[in-house]
Write an enzyme that holds these catalytic residues in place. Structure first.
Site, PDB file in Angstrom:
ATOM      1  CB  SER A  27      -0.761   0.083   1.246  1.00  0.00           C
ATOM      2  OG  SER A  27      -0.104  -0.380   2.432  1.00  0.00           O
ATOM      3  CB  THR A 159     -41.498  24.981  -8.709  1.00  0.00           C
ATOM      4  OG1 THR A 159     -42.709  25.262  -9.169  1.00  0.00           O
ATOM      5  CG2 THR A 159     -41.407  25.671  -7.240  1.00  0.00           C
ATOM      6  CG  HIS A 160     -42.341  21.519 -11.557  1.00  0.00           C
ATOM      7  ND1 HIS A 160     -42.547  20.179 -11.252  1.00  0.00           N
ATOM      8  CD2 HIS A 160     -43.053  22.158 -10.500  1.00  0.00           C
ATOM      9  CE1 HIS A 160     -43.609  19.982  -9.912  1.00  0.00           C
ATOM     10  NE2 HIS A 160     -43.897  21.362  -9.612  1.00  0.00           N
ATOM     11  CB  SER A 281     -15.358  26.214 -28.372  1.00  0.00           C
ATOM     12  OG  SER A 281     -15.056  25.648 -29.548  1.00  0.00           O
ATOM     13  CE  LYS A 287     -19.574  26.184 -27.147  1.00  0.00           C
ATOM     14  NZ  LYS A 287     -20.868  25.428 -26.857  1.00  0.00           N
ATOM     15  CG  ASN A 289     -17.818  25.984 -23.618  1.00  0.00           C
ATOM     16  OD1 ASN A 289     -18.807  26.641 -24.117  1.00  0.00           O
ATOM     17  ND2 ASN A 289     -16.937  25.612 -24.350  1.00  0.00           N
ATOM     18  CD  GLU A 294     -19.689  21.881 -19.026  1.00  0.00           C
ATOM     19  OE1 GLU A 294     -20.264  21.339 -19.851  1.00  0.00           O
ATOM     20  OE2 GLU A 294     -18.974  22.796 -19.157  1.00  0.00           O
ATOM     21  CE1 TYR A 321      -6.160  -3.642   8.882  1.00  0.00           C
ATOM     22  CE2 TYR A 321      -5.160  -5.881   8.676  1.00  0.00           C
ATOM     23  CZ  TYR A 321      -5.545  -4.803   8.238  1.00  0.00           C
ATOM     24  OH  TYR A 321      -4.635  -3.945   7.068  1.00  0.00           O
ATOM     25  CD  GLN A 326      -3.009  -2.548   2.302  1.00  0.00           C
ATOM     26  OE1 GLN A 326      -2.087  -2.835   3.097  1.00  0.00           O
ATOM     27  NE2 GLN A 326      -2.539  -3.114   1.228  1.00  0.00           N
ATOM     28  CE  LYS A 329      -4.163   2.644   4.838  1.00  0.00           C
ATOM     29  NZ  LYS A 329      -5.268   1.675   5.063  1.00  0.00           N
TER      30      LYS A 329
HETATM   31  N1  ARG Z   1      -1.139  -1.470   5.511  1.00  0.00           N
HETATM   32  C1  ARG Z   1      -1.956  -1.850   6.292  1.00  0.00           C
HETATM   33  C2  ARG Z   1      -3.570  -1.077   6.121  1.00  0.00           C
HETATM   34  O1  ARG Z   1      -3.719  -0.218   5.589  1.00  0.00           O
HETATM   35  C3  ARG Z   1      -1.442  -1.607   7.578  1.00  0.00           C
HETATM   36  C4  ARG Z   1      -2.253  -2.743   8.677  1.00  0.00           C
HETATM   37  C5  ARG Z   1      -1.667  -3.895   8.529  1.00  0.00           C
HETATM   38  N2  ARG Z   1      -1.929  -5.010   9.562  1.00  0.00           N
HETATM   39  C6  ARG Z   1      -1.840  -6.214   9.228  1.00  0.00           C
HETATM   40  N3  ARG Z   1      -2.428  -6.906  10.397  1.00  0.00           N
HETATM   41  N4  ARG Z   1      -1.346  -6.817   8.330  1.00  0.00           N
HETATM   42  O2  ARG Z   1      -4.368  -1.722   6.642  1.00  0.00           O
END
Ligand code: ARG
Length: 462
Positions: A27, A159-160, A281, A287, A289, A294, A321, A326, A329
């Site tokens: 990661s 409205t509408h 454009s 134009k 824009n 958008e 966990y 992971q 993120k």
């Molecule tokens: N890179 C992992 C994550 O983002 C960190 C936690 C890893 N924990 C584990 N038990 N392998 O979740």
């Protein structure tokens, strides 16, 4: 040929991971964005380990100092990120070992990557929550400025997307201030709930070391340590709440973006967007824009998508966990980037746009927009029940339509052909300015009411 074992957890392994395993597992490509938070968390943990006598003061200090060196490398952009070290946590720890040697091996005492990542990510999301709150507040001020400039400019209310009743520009701008205020309070509310420290929950069950979770919580600006270690490592509500708050806020931005697209068209010409926030454009020279609007409208989909995606990641996970987590993120990173960009772009467009007062007024007067005022006049002046007044007004609209004119252009005779008791004072209520000025009910569109709301928000935001 097999690679060597992982230096952090490879004790029980005879061989290193396959390249595909490394690719799916790593990661570091994205979680390096939490480097600052990781070091913050580790510094708090190391200081606590020293204070609690779990490691020596000199080791604690060496770790704290060494982490600052690592931080400066990261900030300078010359930190050697390594995919074989999987994630930001192990990258930082390994580098710390290279910088300070043996004491680095004591940092992970009484801690796991599970509480570590939960802590880092919470800190990151908390920062973004603060950023969103500031961005929303800035945008509220931009809308407030627009409202102040045109508190009494008349425009059609819809409205509408059909002309409904005349309203004021200031009133329309202030509607967004209300929406954004709710967005802001949602983020503030989420922030309060997310502000508990998972650090010290360790892998899942807590630790046998005499750690001081109050101390690390306070050092990291958390209100308290999370009360259940199982929950602490497996909870991602804070990220989901961030994404839900972001989604609702983004939905508001998208609605105004849509209004800007409509309003800036040649058919409406309600607003002119500044050159700074428009594009041309390559083939049609005339134009201009509304691309930023958008793009805001479109980008919002990614934020909704992130919200749904993280819900999907979490919904089937048993405690505590799982590596699935992971995947939390990237969704949040992308949503946060796009929310902040959308807020900034919207701020720029709103601050720079010019309302075309004449077009607004002309549009406000068309489409029989004062028909309700006429019906209200019949009720007030002739004592007619509203239902009947509604019907009479409908007949008058039909006459005007037949004549190809608007309501104020009808003659008194034409009016009286529909209802004999109508008198010339009816014309007083058919003008758009009188119409808006009459809507003095609390929260109504009358400039007087709008100015009151502007003053209220100015006091709140100053
Ligand atoms: N890179 C992992 C994550 O983002 C960190 C936690 C890893 N924990 C584990 N038990 N392998 O979740």
């Amino acid at each position: 040929m097999t690679k060597s074992q992982n230096q952090m957890w490879g004790g029980r392994f005879a061989a290193g991971p396959d390249a595909i395993m490394e690719a799916i597992n790593a990661s570091i490509g994205f979680d390096q964005r939490m480097a600052v938070q990781d070091i913050q968390g580790s510094r708090a943990h190391a200081a606590m380990l020293g204070a609690a006598g779990i490691i020596s003061d000199s080791d604690s200090e060496a770790i704290g100092e060494g982490l600052l060196t690592v931080l400066s490398e990261i900030e300078a952009g010359n930190f050697p990120f390594r995919v074989d070290l999987e994630d930001i946590h192990m990258n930082v720890e390994q580098r710390l070992k290279e910088v300070i040697g043996a004491p680095a091996g004591r940092l992970h005492t009484g801690r796991s990557r599970n509480d570590q990542v939960a802590t880092d990510f919470r800190l990151w999301v908390r920062d973004q929550t603060d950023g969103a709150i500031a961005g929303i507040e800035a945008l509220m001020k931009a809308f407030l400025q627009q409202a102040k400039a045109g508190a009494d400019w008349v425009m059609p209310g819809f409205t509408h997307l059909q002309t409904a009743q005349p309203v004021t520009w200031g009133h329309h701008m202030m509607a967004y201030v209300e929406m954004l205020a709710r967005d802001k309070s949602r983020f503030e509310d989420a922030r309060r709930r997310m502000n508990e420290s998972p650090l010290g929950a360790a892998a899942l069950a807590g630790t046998s070391f005499p750690i001081d979770r109050e101390m690390t919580a306070a050092a990291l600006g958390f209100d308290r340590p999370a009360a259940n270690s199982l929950d602490a490592v497996s909870d991602r509500d804070f990220a989901l709440e961030y994404l839900s708050c972001a989604s609702i806020c983004a939905m508001h931005l998208s609605r105004f973006a849509e209004e800007l697209v409509i309003w800036s068209s040649a058919q409406f010409r309600f607003v002119t967007l500044s050159d700074r926030f428009s594009t041309g454009s390559s083939i049609m020279p005339q134009k201009k824009n509304p691309d930023a609007a958008e793009l805001i409208r479109a980008k919002i989909g990614r934020i909704f998508g992130a919200n749904v995606a993280l819900m999907m990641v979490m919904k089937g996970l048993p405690l505590t966990y799982s590596k699935d987590m992971q995947e939390d993120k990237e969704q949040v990173f992308d949503a946060a980037d796009n929310l902040m960009l959308a807020l900034a772009a919207m701020n720029g467009m709103v601050a720079d746009m010019t309302a075309n007062q004449d077009s607004l007024k002309t549009a406000a007067a068309s489409g029989f927009s004062t028909a309700t005022d006429l019906a209200d006049w019949l009720v007030r002046t002739l004592g007619m029940p509203f239902r009947e007044a509604h019907h009479v007004t409908g007949s008058l609209v039909a006459v005007a339509e037949e004549q190809g004119c608007d309501l104020p252009d009808l003659t008194l005779e034409q009016m009286q052909s529909v209802h004999s008791k109508i008198s010339s004072s009816v014309f007083d209520v058919l003008g758009v300015e009188n119409s808006v000025a009459s809507r003095l009910s609390y929260g109504g569109t009358a400039p007087e009411q709008v100015r009151r709301q502007i003053a209220r928000w100015e006091a709140i935001l100053s």
